[in-house]
Design a protein around this motif. Structure first.
Motif, PDB file in Angstrom:
ATOM      1  N   GLY A  15     -13.400   2.601   8.330  1.00 29.44           N
ATOM      2  CA  GLY A  15     -12.541   1.690   9.077  1.00 29.44           C
ATOM      3  C   GLY A  15     -11.645   0.869   8.176  1.00 29.44           C
ATOM      4  N   LEU A  16     -10.764   0.125   8.810  1.00 32.85           N
ATOM      5  CA  LEU A  16      -9.894  -0.816   8.117  1.00 32.85           C
ATOM      6  C   LEU A  16     -10.453  -2.207   8.367  1.00 32.85           C
ATOM      7  CD1 LEU A  16      -7.291  -1.589   6.590  1.00 32.85           C
ATOM      8  CD2 LEU A  16      -6.135  -1.611   8.798  1.00 32.85           C
ATOM      9  N   TYR A  69      -9.376  -0.348   3.135  1.00 34.30           N
ATOM     10  CA  TYR A  69      -9.613   0.968   3.713  1.00 34.30           C
ATOM     11  C   TYR A  69     -10.985   1.406   3.211  1.00 34.30           C
ATOM     12  CZ  TYR A  69      -4.553   1.227   4.531  1.00 34.30           C
ATOM     13  OH  TYR A  69      -3.266   0.996   4.944  1.00 34.30           O
ATOM     14  N   ALA A  70     -11.960   1.434   4.095  1.00 33.16           N
ATOM     15  CA  ALA A  70     -13.331   1.770   3.690  1.00 33.16           C
ATOM     16  C   ALA A  70     -13.648   3.216   4.056  1.00 33.16           C
ATOM     17  CB  ALA A  70     -14.326   0.831   4.352  1.00 33.16           C
ATOM     18  N   VAL A 105      -4.351   6.602  -0.382  1.00 33.90           N
ATOM     19  CA  VAL A 105      -5.602   5.855  -0.233  1.00 33.90           C
ATOM     20  C   VAL A 105      -6.795   6.730  -0.610  1.00 33.90           C
ATOM     21  CG1 VAL A 105      -4.756   4.192   1.459  1.00 33.90           C
ATOM     22  CG2 VAL A 105      -5.747   6.336   2.255  1.00 33.90           C
ATOM     23  N   PHE A 106      -6.687   8.029  -0.388  1.00 30.11           N
ATOM     24  CA  PHE A 106      -7.763   8.963  -0.746  1.00 30.11           C
ATOM     25  C   PHE A 106      -7.912   9.041  -2.266  1.00 30.11           C
ATOM     26  CE2 PHE A 106      -5.665  10.642   3.152  1.00 30.11           C
ATOM     27  CZ  PHE A 106      -6.669  10.336   4.059  1.00 30.11           C
ATOM     28  N   ALA A 123      -3.637  -4.452  -0.537  1.00 30.38           N
ATOM     29  CA  ALA A 123      -4.155  -3.179  -0.023  1.00 30.38           C
ATOM     30  C   ALA A 123      -5.225  -2.665  -0.974  1.00 30.38           C
ATOM     31  CB  ALA A 123      -3.023  -2.167   0.111  1.00 30.38           C
ATOM     32  N   THR A 124      -6.440  -2.501  -0.452  1.00 34.35           N
ATOM     33  CA  THR A 124      -7.561  -2.069  -1.279  1.00 34.35           C
ATOM     34  C   THR A 124      -8.320  -0.926  -0.609  1.00 34.35           C
ATOM     35  OG1 THR A 124      -9.104  -3.655  -0.283  1.00 34.35           O
ATOM     36  CG2 THR A 124      -7.866  -4.406  -2.211  1.00 34.35           C
ATOM     37  N   VAL A 125      -9.154  -0.280  -1.402  1.00 33.38           N
ATOM     38  CA  VAL A 125     -10.032   0.779  -0.910  1.00 33.38           C
ATOM     39  C   VAL A 125     -11.457   0.453  -1.336  1.00 33.38           C
ATOM     40  CG1 VAL A 125      -8.295   2.614  -0.931  1.00 33.38           C
ATOM     41  CG2 VAL A 125      -9.640   2.168  -2.991  1.00 33.38           C
ATOM     42  N   ALA A 126     -12.414   1.016  -0.616  1.00 33.35           N
ATOM     43  CA  ALA A 126     -13.823   0.906  -0.978  1.00 33.35           C
ATOM     44  C   ALA A 126     -14.522   2.162  -0.493  1.00 33.35           C
ATOM     45  CB  ALA A 126     -14.459  -0.330  -0.340  1.00 33.35           C
ATOM     46  N   VAL A 127     -15.603   2.524  -1.171  1.00 32.09           N
ATOM     47  CA  VAL A 127     -16.352   3.718  -0.788  1.00 32.09           C
ATOM     48  C   VAL A 127     -17.824   3.365  -0.628  1.00 32.09           C
ATOM     49  CG1 VAL A 127     -16.855   6.126  -1.308  1.00 32.09           C
ATOM     50  CG2 VAL A 127     -14.764   5.089  -2.203  1.00 32.09           C
TER      51      VAL A 127
END
Length: 146
Positions: free
Chosen positions: A68-69, A84-85, A45-46, A7-11
């Motif tokens: 989006g995912l 999670y972008a 995630v935020f 599970a990752t995030v990107a901005v």
């Protein structure tokens, strides 16, 4: 063995025609990526997205939308990533100290990313920029955390 996606995030952080990216070392190669990383235990995630942006670029960011995912199965290491972008706005640069492995942050246009396609950490880097430019955006409250 239990299969577990990462599970990752990107901005995606735009400024005019440019986007905030990081140049980093990954598996012995120098690559370009959005500010991104893994979600830590008990972290939303935020929170993860804002933390990763700060740690990798030195900028505080405000999340303004959900892009989006994205699901990516890496041909290099066999890992499946759930990304999670988010869309974010750079507020202020507060530090020049960056995470281990991060060489620098920089602002690149979509054209520059395309010119450096061989350096992209994954196809998600360019896809997220192109989705943002196409107007893809969901409200942050589409994600419900309990």
């Amino acid at each position: 063995m239990i299969w577990k996606p990462h599970a990752t995030v990107a901005v995606v952080v735009p400024d005019g025609d440019a986007f905030l990216v990081v140049k980093e070392e990954s598996e012995g190669a120098i690559v370009l990526n959005q500010p991104a990383g893994h979600i830590e235990e008990r972290e939303s995630v935020f929170e993860a997205a804002c933390r990763e942006a700060l740690e990798e670029t030195g900028y505080r960011v405000e999340l303004t939308g959900f892009l989006g995912l994205y699901i990516f199965r890496s041909p290099h290491n066999g890992v499946t990533y759930h990304r999670y972008a988010f869309i974010g706005k750079a507020l202020e640069k507060v530090t020049n100290e960056l995470d281990d492995g991060i060489i620098e942050s920089q602002w690149l246009t979509e054209s520059q990313l395309i010119e450096n396609k061989g350096m992209l950490r994954s196809p998600l880097v360019l896809q997220c920029v192109q989705d943002y430019k196409a107007g893809r955006e969901f409200p942050l409250d589409i994600i419900r955390e309990f």
